[in-house]
Design an enzyme around this catalytic site. Sequence first.
Site, PDB file in Angstrom:
ATOM      1  NE  ARG A 186      17.834 -20.551  30.006  1.00  0.00           N
ATOM      2  CZ  ARG A 186      17.425 -21.114  31.143  1.00  0.00           C
ATOM      3  NH1 ARG A 186      16.530 -20.526  31.918  1.00  0.00           N
ATOM      4  NH2 ARG A 186      17.913 -22.280  31.520  1.00  0.00           N
ATOM      5  CG  HIS A 236      15.461 -26.718  31.441  1.00  0.00           C
ATOM      6  ND1 HIS A 236      15.537 -25.344  31.438  1.00  0.00           N
ATOM      7  CD2 HIS A 236      14.731 -27.027  32.547  1.00  0.00           C
ATOM      8  CE1 HIS A 236      14.888 -24.845  32.488  1.00  0.00           C
ATOM      9  NE2 HIS A 236      14.377 -25.850  33.168  1.00  0.00           N
ATOM     10  CG  ASN A 289      17.941 -24.995  33.837  1.00  0.00           C
ATOM     11  OD1 ASN A 289      18.098 -23.773  33.816  1.00  0.00           O
ATOM     12  ND2 ASN A 289      17.076 -25.582  34.648  1.00  0.00           N
ATOM     13  CD  GLU A 290      17.358 -24.389  38.116  1.00  0.00           C
ATOM     14  OE1 GLU A 290      16.711 -25.416  38.374  1.00  0.00           O
ATOM     15  OE2 GLU A 290      16.942 -23.246  38.348  1.00  0.00           O
ATOM     16  CG  ASN A 350      17.817 -20.360  36.275  1.00  0.00           C
ATOM     17  OD1 ASN A 350      18.098 -19.562  35.384  1.00  0.00           O
ATOM     18  ND2 ASN A 350      17.541 -21.635  36.042  1.00  0.00           N
ATOM     19  CE1 TYR A 390      11.555 -18.359  39.215  1.00  0.00           C
ATOM     20  CE2 TYR A 390      13.683 -19.466  39.292  1.00  0.00           C
ATOM     21  CZ  TYR A 390      12.540 -19.122  38.597  1.00  0.00           C
ATOM     22  OH  TYR A 390      12.379 -19.528  37.297  1.00  0.00           O
ATOM     23  CD  GLU A 421      14.617 -20.754  34.918  1.00  0.00           C
ATOM     24  OE1 GLU A 421      13.976 -20.922  35.979  1.00  0.00           O
ATOM     25  OE2 GLU A 421      15.067 -21.682  34.228  1.00  0.00           O
ATOM     26  CD1 TRP A 476       9.335 -19.760  35.619  1.00  0.00           C
ATOM     27  CD2 TRP A 476      10.795 -20.321  34.005  1.00  0.00           C
ATOM     28  NE1 TRP A 476       9.058 -21.055  35.239  1.00  0.00           N
ATOM     29  CE2 TRP A 476       9.941 -21.417  34.251  1.00  0.00           C
ATOM     30  CE3 TRP A 476      11.783 -20.433  33.015  1.00  0.00           C
ATOM     31  CZ2 TRP A 476      10.048 -22.616  33.554  1.00  0.00           C
ATOM     32  CZ3 TRP A 476      11.886 -21.632  32.334  1.00  0.00           C
ATOM     33  CH2 TRP A 476      11.032 -22.713  32.612  1.00  0.00           C
ATOM     34  CD1 TRP A 528      10.461 -27.896  37.324  1.00  0.00           C
ATOM     35  CD2 TRP A 528      10.469 -29.692  35.992  1.00  0.00           C
ATOM     36  NE1 TRP A 528      11.102 -27.554  36.142  1.00  0.00           N
ATOM     37  CE2 TRP A 528      11.119 -28.624  35.309  1.00  0.00           C
ATOM     38  CE3 TRP A 528      10.353 -30.923  35.304  1.00  0.00           C
ATOM     39  CZ2 TRP A 528      11.637 -28.742  34.014  1.00  0.00           C
ATOM     40  CZ3 TRP A 528      10.877 -31.043  34.016  1.00  0.00           C
ATOM     41  CH2 TRP A 528      11.503 -29.968  33.398  1.00  0.00           C
TER      42      TRP A 528
END
Length: 510
Positions: A105, A150, A195-196, A336, A338, A411, A458, A466
Site C-alpha cells: 500500500r 495521504h 487516508n484518515e 488504521n 494502533y 495500517e 506500518w 509528520w
Amino acid sequence: MLPKSGVIRLLCFFYLLLSVHSNEQEEVVNRSMFPDDFIFGVATSAYQIEGAYLEDGKSENNWDVFTHGPGNIESGDNGDVADDHYHRYMEDIENLEFLGVNAYRFSISWSRILPQGRFGAVNPSGVMFYNKIIDNLLLKGVEPFVTIHHNDMPQVLEEKYEAWLSPQIQEDFVLFAKTCFENFGDRVKKWATINEPNIHAEFGYMRGEFPPQRCSLPFGNCSLGNSDLEPLIVAHNMLISHAKVVQLYRQKFQPTQGGIIGIVLHAFHYEPYTDDKFGHQAVERAYTFYIAWILDPLIYGDYPPLMHEILGKNLPSFGEDEVELVKGSVDFLGINHYTSFYAIDCLHSTDCLPTENRAIRGFAGRTIARDGVPIGDEMGVFGFHVVPYGMEKLLNYVSRRYPNTSIYITENGYCPPSYLQESEMLHDFNRIKYYQTYLASVVQAMRKGAKVKGYFAWSLMDNYEWLQGYNITFGLYHVDRKTLTRTPKLSAKWYEGFIANRETTNISSF
Ligand code: NOJ
C-alpha cells in the site's frame, strides 16, 4: 560459551515465547489461521518516503511548505529527502519481494502528478515514476494497493481557495483521481480515496497542528480558524469528494478495470473509564464522533443520530442528491489501528480537559490510565500504548455497525519509546510481539464474524513521521539517516517467516 549478543538473543527468545504464550491471546498466531486469499502487506505514503521534493516537475505541497516554516517541526526535520525512495525504489521493491508480501500500500503524491491541480497540466514524469513502481511491483508478484490522497496536496490549492475548506476541492480531487484511474487503473485494482479524513480534520482544523494550522481557543492559538466548526466542514467536503470519485470510478472505470474502491479511517478503540452507565455512554460517543462520523454517511447516507442530537445546526447537511451520492459509496473500509484509550464522560466528570468537554468531541475525553495504571505498554508516539485486545473490540464495533462490509487493516504497527530505540533498533522484539498479539486479535474478530480481507503492517521502513520527523521509527527495515542504507530488522525476518507460514516463535532460526 555464547557471545554476549547470543545470550541476549537467547533471553529475548524465551521472553518472546513466554510473553506470547502467557498473553491474553491463547494461541500463537500463524498464517494458516487466515484464509488462503487473505492479503498480507506493508504500507507507506508518498511524503513520508519519497523525498525528491522539487524534482522532475513536482511542485511544493502543503507539507513541504509547513515543514519548512521555522519552528513548525520541533526536530527541524522535513520530507525533502525522506527515504529517497524516489531514487531507491528498486531496492525497496526488492525488499518487498524478500518479505513475500502479497500487496504493497502506497500513495500518490498529488503535486507530482498535477503540480498545479486543475490549474495546470499533468506532469508526465510523475506519471512515469508511479508506472515504474506499479510495473516493478507486478513483476515481483506484489499487488499495488493505492491510496490516492495521504495528507499531501499541491500548495496552490490551499492558496487559491483554502483546499478542503471549500467545495471547490471536489473538482480538483475528482480530476486527481481520474488522472490516477486513467493512467494506472489498468494495473491497480485496489484504491483507497483518502487516508484518515478524521485525523486530517482534527489535526489540521481543530488542533491546528498539521497544515493549514487552523484552530481557535481552547484548542490552540492559531491566527485563523474555528475548531468547533471547521473540522465538520472539512470532513463534509472530504466525504462528498470521496463519493464523487467513487461515482466516477463505478460509472467509467470499474466496469472495464474491475477494481474495488474504499476509504481509510484512523480508528482507536475506547474502553470505559468508569464501569457504569456514563462510562459506557462515553465510549459510544467517542466511537461515534471519531468513526461513525465518517462511516455512517458512507454506508447509510447521513451522520449518526447522536451527532445530530449533540451538534444540531453546526453539523453540515447532505442535500437529497448528496445522500444518494454518499450512501453505499465504499466497496471496503480501510482501518488504521494502533492503540486504545479510556473514554471519559465529560458530561458528568470533572476529569476532562476544556478541549474535551466540547460538543465537537461528543463530550468524551481520552485518557491513557485508570487508577494510575496505563492501559498498556508505552509506545513512541505520545499517548500510544500496546493494547492487543483493542483490535478485536474495534473490529467487533465496526462489524456490528456496518455488517457485511469488507475490511482491510490498512495500517497497524509499533514504534518504540525513545528509551528503547537503541536496544530495539534492529533486534525489535517488542515490534514482533506487537504484531503477533495484534494479529491474534484480528483472528479472534474474524472468528466472531468480522469480514477482514487483508492486513498491512506500518511500515515497510522507518520514515518521516509528520510532527515527530525521524524520531519515530515504525519500520520493518531500519533506515540509516546519514547513508539511507536499509537494513532488515528482526521483525522483517519474522514477518517474512510468518507470511511464508513457517514456525516463527523460534527466532534463533531467523
Ligand atoms: C497513520 C498515518 O496514515 C501514517 O501516515 C502515520 O505514519 C501512522 N499513522 C503512524 O503514526
